[in-house]
Design an enzyme around this catalytic site. Structure first.
Site, short mmCIF file in Angstrom:
data_model
loop_
_atom_site.label_atom_id
_atom_site.label_comp_id
_atom_site.label_asym_id
_atom_site.label_seq_id
_atom_site.Cartn_x
_atom_site.Cartn_y
_atom_site.Cartn_z
N ARG B 243 0.83 -1.22 0.00
CA ARG B 243 0.00 0.00 0.00
C ARG B 243 0.86 1.26 0.00
O ARG B 243 0.62 2.20 -0.77
CB ARG B 243 -0.87 0.03 1.26
N GLN B 279 -6.09 34.76 -8.51
CA GLN B 279 -6.14 33.99 -7.26
C GLN B 279 -6.84 32.64 -7.43
O GLN B 279 -6.47 31.67 -6.78
CB GLN B 279 -6.85 34.79 -6.18
N ILE B 337 -7.03 23.26 -14.31
CA ILE B 337 -6.18 24.42 -14.62
C ILE B 337 -5.87 24.48 -16.12
O ILE B 337 -5.83 25.55 -16.72
CB ILE B 337 -4.87 24.37 -13.79
N GLY B 340 -9.57 22.93 -21.44
CA GLY B 340 -9.71 22.00 -22.56
C GLY B 340 -8.41 21.28 -22.87
O GLY B 340 -8.41 20.11 -23.26
N GLU B 363 -3.63 -1.38 -4.47
CA GLU B 363 -2.81 -1.59 -3.28
C GLU B 363 -1.62 -2.51 -3.55
O GLU B 363 -0.80 -2.73 -2.68
CB GLU B 363 -3.66 -2.18 -2.16
#
Lengths: 390, 368
Positions: B243, B279, B337, B340, B363
């Site tokens: 894991r 921002q 961010i 497209g 895992e």
């Protein structure tokens, strides 16, 4: 060597603080409900108990470095209570400023005095370059005029480090800090603020009216206004690299208290997290407990990391802000979620969890809000100046 | 002691893996993802570097590097910074080697480790995940029935890393009447055992690493195949080694997303200024930076408990709870961010999104 296991010496100190914290807690509710009274400088029950700081002698290389253990101690202390202390510790945020930017002579002169830090004004908080309080040189004295609010330990401190501008047109560069002692004429503490949480804590509002102080009370002694950048201001901001992790630590200690209470209360009623089992075998409540604990652990390690860097004398500007952003957010949300789990009885004043929820709400606001921390981090990683990213 | 200081040796290893990731991985990552294959040449280079097998002791023919889950965390983060899919392929053999090192009997180590210490990439794989949607270790259903001095293994394993190429599987199965994790054991099963059949998986993410579905239909192995010998082994530790390794990969890829998104936010202009100066975008990046830190320390903490020989159940669960959530969020916001451009396959962002979803649910990709 990368390691995260506390040594026996570490555990001993922290266990002692928590033991004393349980004594302190007996008084926590009283001072929360009697906000006009100040908690005593020391509790009689603590008279014969060891001072945990004196237990820090005789540590060795395997133990957690001093810068880090001190913040773990701060967490353990506020785990007991935020405001009530078993014994008075000298020092406010102003002392940190004195250590960071005072001259040697100044450090000696005000050694042993508790100094508060006065930045915020009725019209400005995080935007400290908008400070209106002025300092004007008149002969060999500074004349200070202005109003300050939200001054932690302001009522009881011996003096205050006050941020004031020499020239408003100079913006941040014009801001300097001055040490003003209580007995100075023209300096008046007007009242103690009434608050959502940390009610027992001493949060003052103050006024300076033609308050005259000697010329050498300017912290660091540099009277020049730097032409470029924010030279003087940056010096002042350096203080935050140590105070931000410790403010976060103080808030997180209360979140830890809330989680411990919640975990124990649920265990009494048969609900316990089995760490071997995963999400498919957990109830929603167990899952919530795991998530709260993960968040608290994340914040704890972020704080330790920022302090660890500072302790090694390494640059920790971003990490200090990270620790404050993470610590502030987790302190408030963890306690809120604990109350969500505990339900109706949780919000009664029978228990302290509702108090921890109120007390931690300030952690993400004072010493730079979470948003200001994100702004600082973003500027640094993007390589922007404060003018480019505001 | 609380300390964030890698040893000098660990720093050297980290730096060389970082260089390897930059020179050998990033450039070929997209092509490997599209082709859904890992080049042999890459696997051989990674093998030469000892990424998966350097900690095999000299006594078994290995390089004898100190056994250290923490070192392996640092390696996994750097590799995944290059490409998590290729990292999964390179590190797949470690999913068998490292548990064998920690939990195997002397006879088992003698029998199997030298084969993984030689030159030439050799696949072996942990077979952990299973068919049902509510799978988790505690309700794992593959059975290992002891009969006539043998174990008979029956069950279907999914998402076995490098499963088609693996010569040896480490199969986690239920053995005996005890419930939960306590009733589990692990078995070393050669791929050519009758009753074992392997089929390539088609996956959303980590496409550069071929995963496989492996069926065990009354596959019979000798009593000596039980990991740790008659006494069995600590399957919780085995699972936590695996894991935490996935988390380290998720961490490395998250760092890649952040760095890439920072560059883009500085370049991409909207409404007359770079979007990084707004921002809304800047705060998303700050958030990524904050979470990256916390993820790393939680993963390090879990690995450090494993390094101390502790089961690390709590620390691993905390790291898993936190890092899985945040790694997915970072990849998701990475796409956001880029807008497209995050959705089309010209940039690596869309691949990282798919990889993040895979890494944060798997895992058993590799083991520390």
């Amino acid at each position: 060597m990368i390691d995260f296991q506390l040594t026996e010496n570490d555990e001993k100190v922290l266990a002692e603080i928590r033991r004393q914290g349980l004594i302190v807690r007996e008084h926590a509710r009283y001072y929360d409900e009697h906000e006009d009274e100040f908690p005593p400088d020391s509790l009689p029950e603590g008279k014969d108990l060891p001072n945990p700081f004196s237990m820090l002698g005789g540590r060795n290389e395997e133990d957690t470095p001093m810068g880090v253990i001190v913040l773990l101690m701060a967490m353990a202390q506020s785990w007991g209570d935020y405001s009530v202390r078993i014994r008075n510790t000298i020092g406010g945020l102003g002392n940190a400023a004195l250590r960071a930017s005072g001259t040697e002579e100044q450090m000696l002169r005000w050694n042993g005095k508790t100094l508060a830090m006065a930045i915020t004004e009725p019209g400005c908080g995080s935007d400290s370059k908008a400070i209106q309080t002025t300092a004007v040189l008149d002969g060999e004295e500074w004349v200070i005029n202005g109003e300050k609010i939200f001054v932690t330990t302001g009522c009881r401190a011996d003096g205050v480090v006050v941020w004031a501008t020499l020239d408003r047109a100079a913006g941040r560069s014009g801001i300097k800090s001055f040490v003003i002692m209580k007995e100075t004429p023209g300096f008046e503490v007007t009242h103690k603020e009434k608050k959502l949480g940390i009610r027992a804590d001493d949060t003052a509002a103050m006024v300076f009216k033609d308050c005259r102080i000697p010329r050498d009370h300017l912290l660091g002694g540099n009277e020049e206004i730097p032409k470029h950048g924010s030279g003087g201001f940056r010096g002042v901001m350096k203080t935050f690299n140590m105070t931000r992790p410790s403010v976060a630590a103080t808030g997180l200690g209360m979140a830890m208290a809330a989680l411990d209470f919640t975990r124990d209360a649920l265990a009494d009623e048969g609900v316990e997290v089995d760490w071997e089992r995963g999400t498919h075998s957990r109830s929603a409540i167990e899952q919530k407990l795991v998530e709260i604990e993960a968040d608290i652990e994340a914040a704890r390690l972020a704080i330790c990391h920022a302090a660890w860097l500072a302790g090694r004398g390494e640059e920790n500007n971003v990490e200090a802000s990270i620790s404050k952003a993470k610590g502030g957010e987790v302190a408030r949300t963890a306690t809120q979620r604990c109350l969500e789990i505990l339900g109706a009885v949780g919000i009664t004043r029978d228990h302290l969890v509702e108090k921890w929820c109120r007390d931690t709400r300030i952690t993400d606001i004072y010493e730079g809000t979470g948003q200001i921390q994100r702004l600082i981090i973003a500027r640094k990683i993007l390589g922007y100046s404060s003018a480019e990213l505001s | 002691m609380i300390s964030f200081d890698p040893t000098e040796e660990q720093e050297l290893i980290r730096d060389s893996v970082r260089e390897f990731a930059a020179s050998e991985m990033r450039e070929i990552a997209r092509a490997c993802d599209e082709a859904e294959r890992v080049p042999d040449e890459f696997l051989e280079k990674s093998w030469e570097l000892g990424l998966a097998n350097a900690q095999i002791p000299e006594a078994y023919g290995g390089a004898g590097l100190e056994r250290s889950p923490i070192t392996n965390v640092l390696v996994a983060e750097e590799l995944a910074y290059g490409c998590a899919g290729l990292a999964a392929a390179a590190l797949a053999p470690a999913s068998l080697i490292h548990p064998l090192l920690d939990l195997g009997s002397e006879d088992q180590k003698k029998a199997h480790l030298p084969g993984f210490a030689g030159s030439g990439y050799r696949a072996g794989a942990l077979a952990l995940h299973e068919q049902h949607f509510s799978f988790e270790l505690a309700n794992l259903g593959t059975l290992a029935e002891p009969k006539n001095g043998e174990f008979r293994i029956t069950g279907t394993k999914r998402m076995v890393p490098m499963g088609e190429r693996a010569e040896l599987f480490l199969v986690v199965a239920r053995c005996g009447a005890r419930e939960g994790v306590a009733g589990l054991e692990a078995f070393l099963v050669p791929a050519d055992t009758p009753g074992v059949s392997v089929q390539r998986e088609k996956t959303m993410g980590l496409r550069a690493a071929p995963f496989a579905r492996v069926e065990f239909d009354d596959a019979r192995v000798s009593a000596e195949a039980q990991l740790g010998g008659e006494a069995g082994c600590d399957v919780a530790r085995l699972a936590n080694l695996a894991r935490t390794a996935s988390l380290a990969l998720a961490l490395g890829q998250s760092r890649a997303v952040l760095d890439f998104a920072i560059d883009y936010a500085r370049e991409r202009v909207a409404f007359g200024q770079p979007i990084g100066q707004k921002q809304a975008i800047a705060f998303m990046l700050a958030e990524m930076r904050i979470e990256l830190n916390s993820m790393r320390w939680l993963v390090w903490q879990a690995a450090s408990q494993l390094e101390r020989g502790n089961a690390s159940n709590r620390e691993t669960r905390l790291a898993q709870t936190y890092a899985n959530r945040e790694a997915m969020k970072i990849a998701d916001n990475g796409v956001q961010i880029f807008g497209g451009h995050g959705f089309i396959r010209d940039y690596p962002i869309e691949m990282w999104f798919r990889n993040a979803r895979a890494l944060t649910v798997l895992e058993g990709v590799t083991a520390l």
